[in-house]
Design a protein around this motif. Structure first.
Motif, PDB file in Angstrom:
ATOM      1  N   VAL A  64       0.828  -1.207   0.000  1.00  0.00           N
ATOM      2  CA  VAL A  64       0.000   0.000   0.000  1.00  0.00           C
ATOM      3  C   VAL A  64       0.863   1.257   0.000  1.00  0.00           C
ATOM      4  O   VAL A  64       0.570   2.226  -0.709  1.00  0.00           O
ATOM      5  CB  VAL A  64      -0.965  -0.008   1.201  1.00  0.00           C
ATOM      6  CG1 VAL A  64      -1.733   1.308   1.293  1.00  0.00           C
ATOM      7  CG2 VAL A  64      -1.961  -1.171   1.075  1.00  0.00           C
ATOM      8  N   LYS A 108       2.711   1.473  -3.579  1.00  0.00           N
ATOM      9  CA  LYS A 108       1.863   1.599  -4.759  1.00  0.00           C
ATOM     10  C   LYS A 108       0.796   2.680  -4.639  1.00  0.00           C
ATOM     11  O   LYS A 108       0.204   3.086  -5.650  1.00  0.00           O
ATOM     12  CB  LYS A 108       1.212   0.249  -5.068  1.00  0.00           C
ATOM     13  CG  LYS A 108       2.229  -0.850  -5.350  1.00  0.00           C
ATOM     14  CD  LYS A 108       1.582  -2.180  -5.651  1.00  0.00           C
ATOM     15  CE  LYS A 108       1.015  -2.221  -7.045  1.00  0.00           C
ATOM     16  NZ  LYS A 108       0.546  -3.588  -7.406  1.00  0.00           N
ATOM     17  N   VAL A 109       0.536   3.154  -3.397  1.00  0.00           N
ATOM     18  CA  VAL A 109      -0.521   4.152  -3.201  1.00  0.00           C
ATOM     19  C   VAL A 109      -0.006   5.388  -2.471  1.00  0.00           C
ATOM     20  O   VAL A 109       0.035   6.488  -3.028  1.00  0.00           O
ATOM     21  CB  VAL A 109      -1.729   3.563  -2.443  1.00  0.00           C
ATOM     22  CG1 VAL A 109      -2.819   4.624  -2.270  1.00  0.00           C
ATOM     23  CG2 VAL A 109      -2.289   2.353  -3.171  1.00  0.00           C
ATOM     24  N   ARG A 158       2.515   7.990  -3.852  1.00  0.00           N
ATOM     25  CA  ARG A 158       2.036   8.848  -4.931  1.00  0.00           C
ATOM     26  C   ARG A 158       1.615  10.221  -4.418  1.00  0.00           C
ATOM     27  O   ARG A 158       1.672  11.208  -5.148  1.00  0.00           O
ATOM     28  CB  ARG A 158       0.832   8.206  -5.626  1.00  0.00           C
ATOM     29  CG  ARG A 158       1.136   6.975  -6.458  1.00  0.00           C
ATOM     30  CD  ARG A 158      -0.159   6.340  -6.923  1.00  0.00           C
ATOM     31  NE  ARG A 158       0.078   5.190  -7.776  1.00  0.00           N
ATOM     32  CZ  ARG A 158      -0.219   5.147  -9.067  1.00  0.00           C
ATOM     33  NH1 ARG A 158      -0.753   6.199  -9.651  1.00  0.00           N
ATOM     34  NH2 ARG A 158       0.018   4.056  -9.777  1.00  0.00           N
ATOM     35  N   SER A 208      -6.866  -5.060   1.120  1.00  0.00           N
ATOM     36  CA  SER A 208      -6.005  -3.997   0.585  1.00  0.00           C
ATOM     37  C   SER A 208      -5.108  -4.542  -0.514  1.00  0.00           C
ATOM     38  O   SER A 208      -4.890  -3.893  -1.547  1.00  0.00           O
ATOM     39  CB  SER A 208      -5.147  -3.392   1.705  1.00  0.00           C
ATOM     40  OG  SER A 208      -5.938  -2.726   2.658  1.00  0.00           O
ATOM     41  N   LEU A 242      -5.303  -3.991  -4.959  1.00  0.00           N
ATOM     42  CA  LEU A 242      -4.187  -3.679  -5.854  1.00  0.00           C
ATOM     43  C   LEU A 242      -3.893  -4.798  -6.854  1.00  0.00           C
ATOM     44  O   LEU A 242      -3.032  -4.646  -7.724  1.00  0.00           O
ATOM     45  CB  LEU A 242      -2.939  -3.393  -5.021  1.00  0.00           C
ATOM     46  CG  LEU A 242      -3.054  -2.188  -4.082  1.00  0.00           C
ATOM     47  CD1 LEU A 242      -1.846  -2.122  -3.145  1.00  0.00           C
ATOM     48  CD2 LEU A 242      -3.201  -0.896  -4.862  1.00  0.00           C
ATOM     49  N   ARG A 302     -12.398   3.532  -3.496  1.00  0.00           N
ATOM     50  CA  ARG A 302     -11.535   3.830  -4.628  1.00  0.00           C
ATOM     51  C   ARG A 302     -10.448   4.792  -4.162  1.00  0.00           C
ATOM     52  O   ARG A 302     -10.618   5.508  -3.177  1.00  0.00           O
ATOM     53  CB  ARG A 302     -12.326   4.457  -5.785  1.00  0.00           C
ATOM     54  CG  ARG A 302     -13.376   3.532  -6.398  1.00  0.00           C
ATOM     55  CD  ARG A 302     -12.736   2.330  -7.077  1.00  0.00           C
ATOM     56  NE  ARG A 302     -13.723   1.449  -7.688  1.00  0.00           N
ATOM     57  CZ  ARG A 302     -14.304   0.427  -7.068  1.00  0.00           C
ATOM     58  NH1 ARG A 302     -14.004   0.175  -5.800  1.00  0.00           N
ATOM     59  NH2 ARG A 302     -15.171  -0.340  -7.696  1.00  0.00           N
ATOM     60  N   ALA A 303      -9.338   4.822  -4.876  1.00  0.00           N
ATOM     61  CA  ALA A 303      -8.239   5.737  -4.573  1.00  0.00           C
ATOM     62  C   ALA A 303      -7.907   6.513  -5.836  1.00  0.00           C
ATOM     63  O   ALA A 303      -7.686   5.900  -6.889  1.00  0.00           O
ATOM     64  CB  ALA A 303      -7.015   4.971  -4.076  1.00  0.00           C
ATOM     65  N   GLY A 339      -6.306   8.025  -8.911  1.00  0.00           N
ATOM     66  CA  GLY A 339      -5.078   7.715  -9.628  1.00  0.00           C
ATOM     67  C   GLY A 339      -4.593   6.294  -9.477  1.00  0.00           C
ATOM     68  O   GLY A 339      -3.545   5.942 -10.014  1.00  0.00           O
ATOM     69  N   VAL A 340      -5.339   5.444  -8.743  1.00  0.00           N
ATOM     70  CA  VAL A 340      -4.931   4.052  -8.532  1.00  0.00           C
ATOM     71  C   VAL A 340      -5.952   3.142  -9.202  1.00  0.00           C
ATOM     72  O   VAL A 340      -7.141   3.211  -8.907  1.00  0.00           O
ATOM     73  CB  VAL A 340      -4.836   3.716  -7.029  1.00  0.00           C
ATOM     74  CG1 VAL A 340      -4.414   2.258  -6.841  1.00  0.00           C
ATOM     75  CG2 VAL A 340      -3.856   4.652  -6.341  1.00  0.00           C
ATOM     76  N   VAL A 349      -8.033  -0.017  -9.724  1.00  0.00           N
ATOM     77  CA  VAL A 349      -8.478  -1.115  -8.874  1.00  0.00           C
ATOM     78  C   VAL A 349      -8.460  -2.419  -9.659  1.00  0.00           C
ATOM     79  O   VAL A 349      -8.716  -2.447 -10.869  1.00  0.00           O
ATOM     80  CB  VAL A 349      -9.892  -0.826  -8.319  1.00  0.00           C
ATOM     81  CG1 VAL A 349     -10.917  -0.731  -9.431  1.00  0.00           C
ATOM     82  CG2 VAL A 349     -10.296  -1.883  -7.301  1.00  0.00           C
ATOM     83  N   ASN A 350      -8.137  -3.499  -8.987  1.00  0.00           N
ATOM     84  CA  ASN A 350      -8.201  -4.834  -9.562  1.00  0.00           C
ATOM     85  C   ASN A 350      -9.622  -5.079 -10.104  1.00  0.00           C
ATOM     86  O   ASN A 350     -10.598  -4.935  -9.364  1.00  0.00           O
ATOM     87  CB  ASN A 350      -7.855  -5.850  -8.460  1.00  0.00           C
ATOM     88  CG  ASN A 350      -8.132  -7.283  -8.852  1.00  0.00           C
ATOM     89  OD1 ASN A 350      -8.257  -7.620 -10.023  1.00  0.00           O
ATOM     90  ND2 ASN A 350      -8.239  -8.143  -7.855  1.00  0.00           N
TER      91      ASN A 350
END
Length: 230
Positions: free
Chosen positions: A115, A118-119, A122, A180, A184, A215-216, A218-219, A221-222
Motif C-alpha cells: 500500500v 503503490k498508493v 504517490r 487492501s 491492488l 476507490r483511490a 489515480g490508482v 483497482v483490480n
C-alpha cells in the motif's frame, strides 16, 4: 454518531470498519491522510496513525487494537454467541494471537509495503519519502504474501474459521489486510484455493460491502476486486 478517522486503503482502518459493520454501528467516516500531519488530527492521537475512533461523548480511542477491545467491552455482549472476541480465556488468546499476526506481522511484511509503495508514495512529497515505488520492496512483499496465504489455507482447512468454530476478530483482521492487497491485484488467489474460499465467505458479508466501493484517486483497482465469486 461516532466518527472514524481512516484512510480507505489503510488495512487497520478496514479492520475497524469491518468490526463496526458486524456490530451494526454506523460511524461518520473521515478520510485522513496521515502524511499531511494535520495538527487537529495529531491532537486526537499524537502517534498520527489511522484509525482513530471518536465516540459521541468525545472519548478518543486511537489504534486498531484499542478500538477492537473497546468495541468488545462495550458492545460484545449484544452479539451473544457471535461475539468477535470469545468469552473463553483460551479462545481469546488464540483470537488475539492471530489478530496480532495480521495487524502486525502481515502488515510489516506485506500490506504496509504494497500500500505504501503503490498508493501512499504517490501522494507524499518527495522530500518526505514520496515518489516512484521501490519495486524491490514490492517484489519482497509479494513473495512474503505467498507464505502468509499458505498459512491462511492451513487454518481454513483445519478450522471452520481462522481462530476456531466462529468468526472472530482474527478473520476480520486477515480479511482487512488481504482486501487492501486484493484491491491492488497482488493476491495470487489461484495458488491457494482454501484461502480463496475463506476470503469469499468474508467478502460476501454485508459488513464487507462498503469496502468494495472504496476507490483511490489515480490508482487502478483490480477488476475482480468487487466480485464475490472471482
Amino acid at each position: 454518531m461516532p466518527q472514524l478517522y481512516h484512510h480507505p486503503l489503510c488495512p487497520h482502518s478496514r479492520f475497524i470498519r469491518l468490526a463496526l459493520g458486524e456490530y451494526g454501528v454506523e460511524a461518520e467516516l473521515i478520510e485522513e491522510r496521515v502524511h499531511e500531519r494535520r495538527r487537529a488530527f495529531l491532537l486526537l492521537d499524537p502517534a498520527g496513525q489511522t484509525p482513530v475512533l471518536v465516540e459521541d461523548g468525545g472519548l478518543v480511542v486511537p489504534g486498531a487494537g484499542a478500538i477492537a477491545e473497546w468495541l468488545d467491552e462495550t458492545l460484545g455482549e449484544r452479539l451473544g454467541d457471535h461475539r468477535l472476541l470469545p468469552t473463553s480465556p483460551a479462545a481469546r488468546v488464540e483470537v488475539r494471537r492471530l489478530t496480532s499476526w495480521f495487524n502486525e506481522k502481515f502488515f510489516d511484511e506485506v500490506s504496509n509495503w504494497l500500500v505504501t509503495e503503490k498508493v501512499f508514495k504517490r501522494f507524499t512529497a518527495t522530500e518526505i519519502g514520496g515518489g516512484a515505488p521501490d519495486m524491490d520492496a514490492v517484489r519482497a512483499a509479494r513473495a512474503n504474501l505467498r507464505y502468509h496465504l499458505r498459512y491462511v489455507s492451513y487454518l481454513a482447512q483445519t478450522r471452520n474459521w481462522l481462530a476456531g468454530e466462529r468468526m472472530t476478530y482474527a478473520d476480520l483482521a486477515a480479511a482487512a489486510h488481504l482486501s487492501s492487497v486484493d484491491f491492488l491485484g497482488d493476491a495470487p488467489w489461484d495458488e491457494e484455493e482454501p484461502a480463496k474460499q475463506w476470503y469469499q465467505r468474508l467478502k460476501s458479508r454485508p459488513s464487507f460491502r462498503p469496502l468494495l466501493a472504496d476507490r483511490a484517486p489515480g490508482v487502478m483497482v483490480n477488476p475482480l476486486y468487487t466480485e464475490v465469486d472471482f
